[in-house]
Structure formats: C-alpha cells, structure tokens
Design an enzyme around this catalytic site. Structure first.
Site, PDB file in Angstrom:
ATOM      1  N   CYS A 127       0.863  -1.194   0.000  1.00 23.99           N
ATOM      2  CA  CYS A 127       0.000   0.000   0.000  1.00 23.99           C
ATOM      3  C   CYS A 127       0.893   1.235   0.000  1.00 23.99           C
ATOM      4  O   CYS A 127       1.683   1.429   0.924  1.00 23.99           O
ATOM      5  CB  CYS A 127      -0.932   0.019   1.210  1.00 23.99           C
ATOM      6  SG  CYS A 127      -1.794   1.607   1.350  1.00 23.99           S
ATOM      7  N   CYS A 130       0.310   3.639   3.011  1.00 19.47           N
ATOM      8  CA  CYS A 130       0.919   3.221   4.274  1.00 19.47           C
ATOM      9  C   CYS A 130       2.427   3.024   4.148  1.00 19.47           C
ATOM     10  O   CYS A 130       3.115   2.863   5.145  1.00 19.47           O
ATOM     11  CB  CYS A 130       0.336   1.898   4.756  1.00 19.47           C
ATOM     12  SG  CYS A 130      -1.422   1.949   5.055  1.00 19.47           S
ATOM     13  N   CYS A 144      -6.754  -1.983   1.504  1.00 20.73           N
ATOM     14  CA  CYS A 144      -6.078  -1.455   2.687  1.00 20.73           C
ATOM     15  C   CYS A 144      -7.131  -0.899   3.652  1.00 20.73           C
ATOM     16  O   CYS A 144      -7.948  -0.070   3.255  1.00 20.73           O
ATOM     17  CB  CYS A 144      -5.109  -0.345   2.282  1.00 20.73           C
ATOM     18  SG  CYS A 144      -4.609   0.654   3.693  1.00 20.73           S
TER      19      CYS A 144
END
Ligand code: ME8
Length: 646
Positions: A127, A130, A144
């Site tokens: 992701c 992140c 996510c």
C-alpha cells in the site's frame, strides 16, 4: 533525586499541515508533561516531524518543489503552530537532522553486526499510502483498511529485520507487563496480532526508487524504510548512544499515539529495541480518533479541522479544555463546533468563570478587596467543601497518570459545583447584613478564595493561561510551570491582606452564530480580526449639506467609564454633552476605563437609542480605525461640553 518523566508524540508526516488530531495528541503530551512538572518531576517532552519516504516525495512534487524545500516549509508550520497552543516541548526533532541520521545508522550497523538484518528478495502486496507491504489477512476485502485502496503487487530485493525471532519474547513481555500498552483494548489488539506468525520486517528501499531517505551504513545502494528511520527518533533525540539525556530519560518514556500506528509502535519498536540491546519503553498510550460527521478525519479525504483557527476564535485554553474533557482517552470522539461552544459556555463561563467572578465581587464588596483572615472556626459547610476538594486532589493525582483526563476534570468541576452551591446556601449577602456575623462572613469569603486558588493550580496543566490569570487576580504572581502540587493546592495558602483584582469575566459567553461570522462580535476574541488589516472602503457618494446638518455632533467630556461585563470590546461611558448621556462604545481593546475618564470626545447626539449587551446606548463616540489601532476623535484644544461640531 527527582523522578524523571519523558513523553513523546508521534513525529508527524510533513505531507500536510497540522490538524485537530495532531493538536490533540500534542496537547495531551503537554498536559502530561505539565502535570508531572507540577508533581515535582524532571521532565522532557519531545515532538517533531517525519520527513523521509515516498509520501513526502509525492507531496513535494505535487507542490512543485524539491523535497528539501518542501519539508523545511511544512516542518516550519508544525514548529510554529505548537507555541500558539501553549505546547511546552523541550525538543523538536526532524528526521533530516544530522544527529538523528547518525543514530539511525549507528543502530542499523549494530543490529546488522548482530546478524539480525539480512538481504533477500520479497514479493507482496504493497500500500503506497501506508508505505508498507500487507499480508492477505490484514486486508479488508482485498483493500487497505486505512486507505480503502487496493494494494499493488510488488517484488523487490531488500534488507529485512529478523522480527519473527522476537515474537515469543514480545508475547511474554506484553503479558507480564499489563501496563506496557494501554488502554487494555489496544494491548489485546497487539496480543491478537501476535497470535499469528510474525513476519520479518522489510527495512529498506533501493535508492533508484527512493533516494529521499537515510543510506544504509552497510550498503549505500539502499536507504532505510520509513519505520526504521522514524521510530528511532525517540532515542536519537536523547543523544543515544552516549547522550546524558539518554541516561536520564530512557527507559521511563511514555509514548503517545493514536490507534492508526499501533502496530509499528506495539510490535516493530519493542522488537527493534530488543535487537539493538536497548531496554523497552515504559508505556505505549493509545488514543482513538477525532471524527467529523462519523468519519475519521483525514488529510487525504479533506475533512480536516484546523486547530489554530479554533484556538484563535474561542481561546487557546477553551480549546485545550474541550479536547481533554470531551474525549475519553482510548475511545473515538466526534468533533463539532457546537459542542465546543456548549462546553465553553456551560463549564468555563458558567461554572468556573461565574464562581470566580462572584468570589472576587464579594471580596471587593464585603471585605474591602483584600484576602481576609478566617474570622471564625470552620463549620460544617466549609469542612464539607474541603472534603470535596480533598477528593478532587486525590482523583487528580490518580487519574492523570492513568490518562483519565476527563475524570480529573470532572472531579475539579465537582468541587466548583460544590462551591457554587455553598455560596447559595450560606448566602454571604445575608451574613453581611448582621455585624455580629462578620467573623462568619470573613470565613466564608476566605474559604471561597482558597478554593479558587486551589482550582487555579489544579487546572494549570490543562489551561496554563487561565491558571496564571486567576492566581494573579488573587494576588499571586506565579508562572504556571513554577506551580507545585504540594505547595499550591494546600488549603490556607493565601496571604492575608493581599489585594485581589475583580477584573472582567475569565470566559465571556460566546454565541455560535457570532463566532462563525467573519469578524467576531462583542465577547468573541478578535485575534482573527487583528490578524488581517482590512483596507478602507471607497469614499461614499456625495450628500447635500442639509443632510449632513441633520447629524447632531457635540463635544463631550467623559465623566465615568467601566467595562461592560462579559464583553471584551465594550465600555459603558457617561458623557457630559451639556447633559449627561450613557453611551456604550466598542473601544475596550484600545482604551481602559481609567484612560477614558476626563477625555474630550465627539458624540453623535441624535442617533436613535440602541441596546448593546442589554445596556442602553444614547449616542455614539466617534473614532477612527487605523490598521489594528482604534483612535478616538477629539478636539485640538479643550472646548466646553455641549458645543456643536460643524
Ligand atoms: O503516522 N484523531 O504521522 P501522521 C486523533 N509519521 N489523532 C489523530 C487523527 C485523528 N483523526 N489523525 C491523526 C505518522 N492523528 C508517522 C508517525 S512516529 C515514529 C511516526 C494523530 O502525520 C495521532 O497522534 O500520520 C496519530 O497517531 C498521528 O496524528 C499520525 O500522524
């Protein structure tokens, strides 16, 4: 030796400006820091900014500037925001600081030398929001959970930290230290993560993909990946490995975070510390989210509440109080401006502000404005009040270290309520009618002054400006950081004969509709108004002379002046214009009542009467706004009151 206390906030990403979530964590850290200083500890408070990684490079490129220029700018905004919220941090760390970079490289080398970092190829779901790989299990419907986006497949050769080796050690540690991660729900969440096999942690990125990072000391083709860099700030700021502050403040540290970064702090960080031979932190304190319209406030979704605007509109202390009183630490809370205004009016203006005003007004009226002695022995109403205050002192000491901020505040408010009831039930105004009951009256006034003094000290970690203002009016010139629980919350500490100052309301009531309108009306802070200097409107169109003559302008002399209660802007004046007129003028921010008495002014004498804050105004005093300053219009030479201006 005094006890050491060390508190940290997350270091915030510089991909957007500070919002209410950042402000909350930082204010909580500030309250904890101030509380511990109040209790006599030696304290260290760290905050800062997290400046490396993909997200920052993306934000810089969206802003059309180099990462260095971009991080300097946004980090500067964070740094200049905190003093305006009365944040008392000792150090502001940036992950681009050379000292931090050195410590990260030192720890990387140490862990690498110990064989706990290895090189390998990895393929997984990544992701970008992140900046990490996700396991299938962690995703929600393949997306996510934080960003609600589908991770992309990525393969890469990288360096890995052997985190899996520390899994059983960490389980034992968390289980045998019940307060290591708190509140308990987050400890349970970490233990739940740890029931699944712990994977090794990817800690690097190849420079061709990300050059904005700290080079690995053992392979300069790679830079560290965000968490291995960021988490280490908590020890690099202390000068680890050999700084004196490290010896003093590690491992007593209290980390503060929201639940979004529980895993890095609850799992990566303790295992990294263990591998580096550093003692685990003392506590990880995890709070919930501030939500707007039921959703998590987020930079990416654009639902952001700006803390400075709120603090400027409602006052820093009211904002700090609201955040700490409204959120139960650990749970989510909804933010609304209506709720803030409600608390300001009910808790601060009514309960706290009213008691303080009543107490000072009665001191002025009945005992000549000076702290009286206890005139007679304490009777049941006073011992009851002292008993309640004792309960509050105990709960204050117990709750704040356990993060029960709202409970500590509720307990202070129980004492305030008890005191307001005490006034109503003993009725000092009745005692004042009977000279024989004067000793009793002195005791009542003195008891109220004592309670206000103790309350001022107890609110000082939450509302330092208010505490100082209250104490000053009680004749005590102490700065909030110099207050100490032991000395300043004991009953009887006021000095007899010291003059107290009545002053205006601590927290004027505010109307939501008043503060939402662009220029704040009477009672609201004028900070936002003074921040920008409005330009003058264009000249008005021409009017006939006869029309001008209908405006009756008179020279006048101010006979009396006083502040209008609960208003920051208004003065009530009695002006002699050949006859005496009561005029309410919005000049209190530029002129004191003392300055006004005897002043020559020009009054519009034939304006229709108006009521301002419930007071009738018959006329208007002329003044000119010059930038931030307001200047009264006056005559060059003194003239008799009542002369016509033409
Ligand atoms: O995560 N409610 O930085 P970040 C309450 N750089 N608090 C909130 C919040 C909300 N809606 N939104 C954010 C990072 N916060 C990393 C941290 S630490 C070694 C590296 C607060 O800018 C809360 O403290 O995304 C949360 O943990 C933090 O901001 C995340 O800040």
């Amino acid at each position: 030796m005094t006890k050491a206390f060390y508190v940290t906030t997350p270091i915030y990403y510089v991909n957007a400006e500070p919002h209410i979530g950042h402000a909350y964590t930082t204010i909580v850290a500030d309250v904890l820091n101030r509380f511990h200083r109040f209790m006599g500890c030696e304290t260290f408070f760290l905050t800062g900014t997290d400046e490396h990684g993909d997200k920052i490079v993306q934000a810089a490129s969206a802003a059309g500037v180099e990462p260095r220029e971009y991080v300097d700018r946004i980090s500067g905004i964070f740094r200049s925001t905190w003093p305006r919220l009365n944040i008392s941090h000792d150090h502001f760390i940036r992950t681009t600081d050379p000292d931090h970079v050195r410590t990260v490289q030192y720890i990387l080398r140490k862990v690498h030398d110990a064989g706990e970092i290895y090189f390998s190829s990895y393929k997984g779901l990544y992701c970008v929001g992140c900046e990490r790989f996700y396991t299938e299990r962690e995703l929600v419907d393949g997306r996510c959970p934080d960003h609600d986006t589908e991770p992309v497949e990525r393969e890469e050769a990288n360096y890995f930290f052997r985190m899996s080796r520390y899994q059983s050690w960490l389980i034992d540690y968390v289980e045998s230290h019940p307060d290591f991660i708190r509140p308990e729900r987050y400890r349970n969440e970490v233990l739940a993560f740890l029931r699944e096999p712990l994977e090794d942690l990817c800690i690097s990125r190849p420079v061709e993909r990300l050059s904005w990072g700290i080079p690995l000391p053992f392979d300069d083709r790679y830079v560290t990946y965000v968490w291995f860099d960021a988490l280490i700030n908590y020890v690099s700021a202390l000068g680890y490995p050999d700084g004196g502050a490290y010896g003093r403040y590690w491992p007593v540290v209290q980390h503060l975070i929201a639940k979004d970064i529980l895993k890095p702090h609850g799992i990566y960080w303790p295992t990294m510390l263990k591998a580096a031979g550093i003692a685990p932190y003392r506590h990880l304190n995890v709070h919930g989210y501030w939500k707007i319209n039921e959703g998590k406030m987020s930079k990416s979704k654009g639902t952001v509440v700006r803390p400075l605007e709120l603090a400027e509109t409602y006052g820093v202390d009211a904002f700090r109080y609201f955040l700490l009183r409204e959120m139960v630490f650990g749970l989510d809370a909804g933010f609304s401006e209506e709720a803030l205004v409600q608390r300001l009016n009910a808790d601060l203006a009514n309960d706290l502000g009213n008691l303080f005003s009543r107490t000072l007004a009665m001191t002025a009226k009945y005992v000549d404005g000076r702290v009286p002695p206890f005139g007679s022995g304490l009777e049941e109403p006073e011992t009851d009040l002292m008993g309640q205050l004792e309960v509050t002192r105990r709960q204050f000491q117990e709750e704040i270290p356990k993060l029960g901020f709202h409970k500590a505040l509720m307990s202070i408010w129980e004492s305030l309520n008890a005191a307001n009831k005490y006034v109503d039930s003993v009725g000092p105004w009745n005692l004042a009618k009977d000279p024989e009951r004067r000793p009793r009256l002195l005791t009542v006034i003195r008891s109220l002054l004592e309670l206000n003094r103790v309350v001022a000290a107890l609110v000082s970690p939450f509302m330092p400006e208010t505490a100082e203002k209250m104490l000053q009016r009680l004749g005590i010139t102490r700065k909030a950081p110099d207050l100490r629980f032991d000395e300043d919350t004991r009953w009887g500490g006021l000095r007899e004969g010291v003059a107290v100052v009545k002053g205006d309301a601590l927290f004027p009531r505010v109307e939501l509709k008043t503060v939402q309108a662009a220029p704040p009306g009477p009672g609201a802070s004028s900070a936002s108004e003074s921040a920008s200097i409005p330009s003058e409107p264009l000249l008005e169109e021409a009017i006939p002379f006869e029309l001008f003559q209908r405006v009756d302008l008179r020279a006048g002399i101010v006979k009396e002046a006083e502040v209008v209660p609960k208003s920051k802007k208004l003065l009530r004046l009695i002006v002699d214009i050949g006859e005496e007129r009561q005029v309410v003028a919005g000049i209190a921010q530029d002129y004191t009542p003392e300055e006004m008495v005897g002043k020559q002014v020009i009054v519009v004498a034939n304006l229709q009467p108006a009521r301002l804050m419930g007071i009738e105004s018959r006329g208007m005093v002329l003044a000119v706004r010059d930038g931030k300053a307001l200047r009264l219009v006056t005559t060059g030479e003194p003239v008799a009151p009542g002369r016509r201006v033409s």
